[in-house]
Design a protein around this motif. Structure first.
Motif, PDB file in Angstrom:
ATOM      1  N   LEU A 114       0.730  -1.189  -0.253  1.00  0.00           N
ATOM      2  CA  LEU A 114       0.078  -0.027  -0.058  1.00  0.00           C
ATOM      3  C   LEU A 114       0.856   1.443  -0.134  1.00  0.00           C
ATOM      4  CD1 LEU A 114      -2.886  -1.341   2.716  1.00  0.00           C
ATOM      5  CD2 LEU A 114      -3.170  -0.421   0.343  1.00  0.00           C
ATOM      6  N   ILE A 115       1.936   1.287   0.619  1.00  0.00           N
ATOM      7  CA  ILE A 115       2.906   2.294   0.853  1.00  0.00           C
ATOM      8  C   ILE A 115       3.472   2.640  -0.579  1.00  0.00           C
ATOM      9  CG2 ILE A 115       4.773   3.328   1.859  1.00  0.00           C
ATOM     10  CD1 ILE A 115       2.492   2.716   3.611  1.00  0.00           C
TER      11      ILE A 115
ATOM     12  N   ALA B   3       1.050   4.226  -2.532  1.00  0.00           N
ATOM     13  CA  ALA B   3       0.934   5.963  -2.043  1.00  0.00           C
ATOM     14  C   ALA B   3       2.081   6.620  -2.671  1.00  0.00           C
ATOM     15  CB  ALA B   3       0.995   5.929  -0.606  1.00  0.00           C
ATOM     16  N   GLY B   4       3.284   6.136  -2.755  1.00  0.00           N
ATOM     17  CA  GLY B   4       4.547   6.722  -3.199  1.00  0.00           C
ATOM     18  C   GLY B   4       4.100   6.981  -4.761  1.00  0.00           C
TER      19      GLY B   4
ATOM     20  N   GLN C 145       1.886   8.162  -6.257  1.00  0.00           N
ATOM     21  CA  GLN C 145       0.730   9.266  -6.406  1.00  0.00           C
ATOM     22  C   GLN C 145       1.781  10.527  -6.610  1.00  0.00           C
ATOM     23  OE1 GLN C 145      -2.001   8.033  -7.502  1.00  0.00           O
ATOM     24  NE2 GLN C 145      -1.338   5.957  -6.501  1.00  0.00           N
ATOM     25  N   PHE C 146       3.092  10.402  -6.494  1.00  0.00           N
ATOM     26  CA  PHE C 146       4.074  11.699  -6.292  1.00  0.00           C
ATOM     27  C   PHE C 146       3.823  12.396  -7.745  1.00  0.00           C
ATOM     28  CE2 PHE C 146       8.512  13.046  -6.920  1.00  0.00           C
ATOM     29  CZ  PHE C 146       8.478  13.972  -6.115  1.00  0.00           C
TER      30      PHE C 146
ATOM     31  N   VAL D  55     -11.819  -1.617   3.651  1.00  0.00           N
ATOM     32  CA  VAL D  55     -11.281  -0.610   2.768  1.00  0.00           C
ATOM     33  C   VAL D  55     -12.440   0.268   2.649  1.00  0.00           C
ATOM     34  CG1 VAL D  55     -10.658   0.062   0.539  1.00  0.00           C
ATOM     35  CG2 VAL D  55      -9.461  -1.940   1.638  1.00  0.00           C
TER      36      VAL D  55
ATOM     37  N   CYS E 236     -11.920   4.005   4.133  1.00  0.00           N
ATOM     38  CA  CYS E 236     -11.685   5.331   3.064  1.00  0.00           C
ATOM     39  C   CYS E 236     -12.875   6.219   3.212  1.00  0.00           C
ATOM     40  CB  CYS E 236     -11.536   4.487   1.704  1.00  0.00           C
ATOM     41  SG  CYS E 236      -9.847   3.588   1.382  1.00  0.00           S
TER      42      CYS E 236
ATOM     43  N   LEU F   4     -12.743   9.702   3.992  1.00  0.00           N
ATOM     44  CA  LEU F   4     -12.786  10.826   3.043  1.00  0.00           C
ATOM     45  C   LEU F   4     -14.397  10.472   2.339  1.00  0.00           C
ATOM     46  CD1 LEU F   4      -9.156  10.573   1.292  1.00  0.00           C
ATOM     47  CD2 LEU F   4     -10.660  12.563   2.320  1.00  0.00           C
TER      48      LEU F   4
ATOM     49  N   ILE G 109      -6.268   2.180  -5.433  1.00  0.00           N
ATOM     50  CA  ILE G 109      -7.214   2.595  -4.187  1.00  0.00           C
ATOM     51  C   ILE G 109      -6.114   4.148  -4.012  1.00  0.00           C
ATOM     52  CG2 ILE G 109      -7.215   2.407  -1.577  1.00  0.00           C
ATOM     53  CD1 ILE G 109      -7.212  -0.709  -2.095  1.00  0.00           C
ATOM     54  N   GLY G 110      -4.978   4.023  -4.232  1.00  0.00           N
ATOM     55  CA  GLY G 110      -4.236   5.403  -3.915  1.00  0.00           C
ATOM     56  C   GLY G 110      -4.785   6.499  -4.701  1.00  0.00           C
TER      57      GLY G 110
ATOM     58  N   VAL H  76      -7.782   7.507  -3.751  1.00  0.00           N
ATOM     59  CA  VAL H  76      -8.173   8.343  -2.477  1.00  0.00           C
ATOM     60  C   VAL H  76      -7.427   9.625  -3.011  1.00  0.00           C
ATOM     61  CG1 VAL H  76      -6.602   8.802  -0.254  1.00  0.00           C
ATOM     62  CG2 VAL H  76      -7.657   6.580  -0.800  1.00  0.00           C
ATOM     63  N   ALA H  77      -6.339  10.028  -3.697  1.00  0.00           N
ATOM     64  CA  ALA H  77      -5.742  11.337  -4.098  1.00  0.00           C
ATOM     65  C   ALA H  77      -6.909  12.120  -4.758  1.00  0.00           C
ATOM     66  CB  ALA H  77      -4.696  11.063  -5.005  1.00  0.00           C
TER      67      ALA H  77
ATOM     68  N   THR I 235      -9.415  13.305  -2.038  1.00  0.00           N
ATOM     69  CA  THR I 235      -8.768  14.210  -1.400  1.00  0.00           C
ATOM     70  C   THR I 235      -8.611  15.595  -2.125  1.00  0.00           C
ATOM     71  OG1 THR I 235      -7.136  12.739  -0.490  1.00  0.00           O
ATOM     72  CG2 THR I 235      -6.489  15.012   0.007  1.00  0.00           C
ATOM     73  N   LEU I 236      -8.272  15.661  -3.279  1.00  0.00           N
ATOM     74  CA  LEU I 236      -8.154  16.820  -4.165  1.00  0.00           C
ATOM     75  C   LEU I 236      -9.689  17.515  -4.279  1.00  0.00           C
ATOM     76  CD1 LEU I 236      -5.899  15.613  -6.963  1.00  0.00           C
ATOM     77  CD2 LEU I 236      -5.381  17.753  -5.351  1.00  0.00           C
TER      78      LEU I 236
ATOM     79  N   VAL J 183      -1.942  17.071   0.233  1.00  0.00           N
ATOM     80  CA  VAL J 183      -2.568  15.882  -0.498  1.00  0.00           C
ATOM     81  C   VAL J 183      -1.813  14.749  -0.407  1.00  0.00           C
ATOM     82  CG1 VAL J 183      -3.400  15.304  -2.867  1.00  0.00           C
ATOM     83  CG2 VAL J 183      -3.877  17.722  -2.004  1.00  0.00           C
ATOM     84  N   MET J 184      -0.459  14.781  -0.599  1.00  0.00           N
ATOM     85  CA  MET J 184       0.244  13.720  -0.314  1.00  0.00           C
ATOM     86  C   MET J 184       0.189  12.990   0.857  1.00  0.00           C
ATOM     87  SD  MET J 184       1.269  12.457  -3.330  1.00  0.00           S
ATOM     88  CE  MET J 184       2.562  11.341  -2.891  1.00  0.00           C
TER      89      MET J 184
ATOM     90  N   ILE K  81      -2.119  13.330   3.093  1.00  0.00           N
ATOM     91  CA  ILE K  81      -3.436  12.612   3.312  1.00  0.00           C
ATOM     92  C   ILE K  81      -3.267  11.310   2.761  1.00  0.00           C
ATOM     93  CG2 ILE K  81      -6.106  12.676   2.583  1.00  0.00           C
ATOM     94  CD1 ILE K  81      -5.346  14.834   4.728  1.00  0.00           C
ATOM     95  N   VAL K  82      -2.756  11.236   1.431  1.00  0.00           N
ATOM     96  CA  VAL K  82      -2.748   9.779   0.533  1.00  0.00           C
ATOM     97  C   VAL K  82      -2.123   8.758   1.520  1.00  0.00           C
ATOM     98  CG1 VAL K  82      -2.041   8.790  -1.371  1.00  0.00           C
ATOM     99  CG2 VAL K  82      -3.401  10.817  -1.642  1.00  0.00           C
ATOM    100  N   PHE K  83      -0.820   9.201   1.839  1.00  0.00           N
ATOM    101  CA  PHE K  83      -0.080   8.376   2.701  1.00  0.00           C
ATOM    102  C   PHE K  83      -0.725   7.956   4.093  1.00  0.00           C
ATOM    103  CE2 PHE K  83       3.555   9.197   0.017  1.00  0.00           C
ATOM    104  CZ  PHE K  83       4.386   8.055   0.072  1.00  0.00           C
TER     105      PHE K  83
ATOM    106  N   VAL L  40      -3.844   7.754   4.954  1.00  0.00           N
ATOM    107  CA  VAL L  40      -5.000   6.849   4.626  1.00  0.00           C
ATOM    108  C   VAL L  40      -4.524   5.240   4.270  1.00  0.00           C
ATOM    109  CG1 VAL L  40      -6.918   6.367   2.874  1.00  0.00           C
ATOM    110  CG2 VAL L  40      -6.856   8.628   3.883  1.00  0.00           C
ATOM    111  N   LEU L  41      -3.555   5.428   3.295  1.00  0.00           N
ATOM    112  CA  LEU L  41      -2.975   4.185   3.100  1.00  0.00           C
ATOM    113  C   LEU L  41      -2.104   3.365   4.080  1.00  0.00           C
ATOM    114  CD1 LEU L  41      -2.116   4.457  -0.908  1.00  0.00           C
ATOM    115  CD2 LEU L  41      -4.140   3.788   0.352  1.00  0.00           C
ATOM    116  N   VAL L  42      -1.542   4.148   5.050  1.00  0.00           N
ATOM    117  CA  VAL L  42      -0.901   3.624   5.968  1.00  0.00           C
ATOM    118  C   VAL L  42      -1.639   3.011   6.979  1.00  0.00           C
ATOM    119  CG1 VAL L  42       0.505   4.174   8.219  1.00  0.00           C
ATOM    120  CG2 VAL L  42       1.554   5.007   5.956  1.00  0.00           C
TER     121      VAL L  42
ATOM    122  N   LEU M 172      -4.407   1.856   6.075  1.00  0.00           N
ATOM    123  CA  LEU M 172      -5.433   0.683   5.491  1.00  0.00           C
ATOM    124  C   LEU M 172      -4.307  -0.349   5.599  1.00  0.00           C
ATOM    125  CD1 LEU M 172      -6.699   1.568   2.097  1.00  0.00           C
ATOM    126  CD2 LEU M 172      -7.780   0.352   3.918  1.00  0.00           C
ATOM    127  N   TRP M 173      -2.815  -0.020   6.073  1.00  0.00           N
ATOM    128  CA  TRP M 173      -1.765  -1.051   5.955  1.00  0.00           C
ATOM    129  C   TRP M 173      -2.234  -1.531   7.489  1.00  0.00           C
ATOM    130  CZ3 TRP M 173       4.218   0.405   6.454  1.00  0.00           C
ATOM    131  CH2 TRP M 173       4.787  -0.947   6.510  1.00  0.00           C
TER     132      TRP M 173
END
Lengths: 402, 53
Positions: free
Chosen positions: A131-132, A135-136, A138-139, A237, A241, A245, A382-383, A386-387, A390-391, B13-14, B16-18, B20-22, B24-25
């Motif tokens: 999952l991390i 998330a990464g 989405q940079f 999830v 989620c 959000l 999922i990431g 979520v992004a 959030t936006l 924004v980043m 929040i994304v991190f 939420v996913l952490v 979830l982890w």
């Protein structure tokens, strides 16, 4: 007499009203058709998009009227009656009706349900640290957002451009239709084109960002995941989620509903319909209407070129972000995780995971990274949702406060 | 919006994304551990039952 009739016929034909913008867009649609049919670049989406572009740019076709959908307002009476009620003249509008599904955010959510029904979240549940990486990856959204702002786009437009970096077509369309509907066509075309070009875009970045020693790492087989775990995953999830959000409720909710259909084992017919008939029908409507929004006068603007370039930047930085997290996890795990799977965090299921597999196997023929890369790959779905959420939910507040 | 504010927005924004996913982890790790624990206990009980027969 025949000469006059012929002249009159030509005057009322499309040739007489053809503009250079229409001609260029028709050429673009033919190029897109070529790429979809001959080069097989995301043909399922690109064929309807290209044909939508072709149809909407035929002079006097009057298939779609973007004026009915300006801002957050929909002139529903005009759409449903197929005529301009003030003028009283019939104005066609098949695509006006189909476009409602885009404007109201229905099609992307239904496609997400199909994606959920086709996705096995097992690899992600077996290694939740994926999952991390999702998330990464989405940079690129943040990077493209920043560059778009510095190029003069509004925050809403920059958010819509940035989301191309999520490499998730339905999410990009969902967000753009809400935040910057006038940019829908270039953003959707850029998103789907780059998703098709992932096997060309990612490998050079992957090789640049990783060492040979890292690329040859063989990963241990993932543990089997039970049906109960998969069902619980979908429910958790959804709960987590949507509670955190609420703006992602439609995207994540439909994704997980589709997945529950798949995993529960008691609604095989529903699962089959969602992952075949329904997603195919919605894909046709979505592709056609997104293509139909590419009207020459709006599409052929300098900002389209900027969006196409920014989309590529977003994709590249998302790949870099996923790889950086992959490298960090490689170090933290004592060299047990191959960082190449990080690039699969850009969604684009399953293309990005396949790229990780191909690059990994080139470095070490005994390397089988596909299932390992599917974890970050579905985490990326999922990431990016979520992004997008959030936006949408924080965007208005944040952008207003600055 | 100036570049500084845009940078802050993008970072937010980043973040929040991190987050939420952490979360979830962590949630997946917890429920997986619980379910695997139950399944192990169940299979151990079944094995003990079969041994008794």
């Amino acid at each position: 007499m025949f000469g006059d009739a012929l002249t009159e016929l030509l005057k009322t034909s499309g040739f007489a009203t053809m503009t250079w913008q229409s001609a260029v867009m028709i050429l673009i649609s033919i190029v897109l058709l070529y790429l979809a049919i001959h080069k097989k670049y995301e043909p399922l989406l690109l064929v309807p998009i290209a044909f939508g572009v072709l149809l909407t740019n035929m002079p006097m076709g009057e298939l779609i009227h973007m004026d009915f959908f300006k801002g957050e307002h929909i002139e529903l009476a005009n759409v449903l009656h197929g005529m301009d009620l003030e003028e009283g003249a019939p104005i066609g509008g098949l695509f006006d009706i189909l476009y409602l599904g885009v404007k109201l955010g229905v099609y992307p959510c239904l496609i997400f349900m199909g994606v959920g029904a086709m996705t096995d979240f097992g690899p992600l549940i077996a290694r939740p640290s994926s999952l991390i990486m999702g998330a990464g990856a989405q940079f690129g959204i943040a990077t493209a957002f920043l560059i778009a702002i510095s190029l003069g786009f509004t925050p809403d437009e920059a958010s819509s451009i940035g989301i191309i970096g999520g490499a998730d077509g339905p999410t990009a369309i969902f967000l753009t239709s809400r935040m910057a509907p006038h940019l829908l066509a270039p953003i959707a075309i850029a998103a789907y084109s780059y998703m098709a070009l992932i096997p060309l875009i990612q490998p050079p970045i992957m090789k640049l960002m990783t060492t040979k020693k890292e690329r040859v790492i063989e990963m241990k087989q993932l543990r089997p995941v039970s049906q109960l775990e998969k069902i619980c995953f979908a429910v958790i999830v959804t709960l987590l989620c949507i509670l955190l959000l609420p703006s992602v409720s439609s995207l994540i909710g439909m994704l997980m509903l589709g997945n529950i259909f798949r995993e529960c084992g008691v609604v095989a017919r529903l699962s089959d319909t969602v992952q075949n008939a329904l997603i195919n029908i919605v894909t046709i409507f979505l592709g056609l209407t997104v293509g139909a929004t590419a009207i020459g006068e709006n599409f052929l603007a300098p900002q389209t070129i900027k969006i196409i370039v920014l989309g590529l930047v977003a994709f590249m930085f998302s790949t870099v972000g996923g790889l950086i997290i992959g490298k960090v996890m490689c170090v933290l795990s004592g060299g047990k995780i191959n960082p190449l799977i990080g690039s699969a965090g850009v969604s684009a299921v399953p293309m990005a995971a396949r790229v990780s597999q191909v690059v990994g196997q080139k470095a070490n023929p005994r390397n089988y990274l596909l299932m390992h890369a599917m974890g970050p790959n579905v985490a990326g779905v999922i990431g990016s949702a979520v992004a997008a959420g959030t936006l949408m939910s924080l965007g208005a507040t944040l952008f207003a406060s600055f | 919006m100036d570049f500084g504010s845009a940078t802050l927005s993008a970072l937010f924004v980043m973040l929040i994304v991190f987050t939420v996913l952490v979360l979830l982890w962590v949630a997946v790790r917890i429920f997986s551990a619980i379910i695997l624990g139950f399944e192990k206990r169940g299979s151990a009980k079944r094995a003990a039952g079969n041994g008794g027969k």
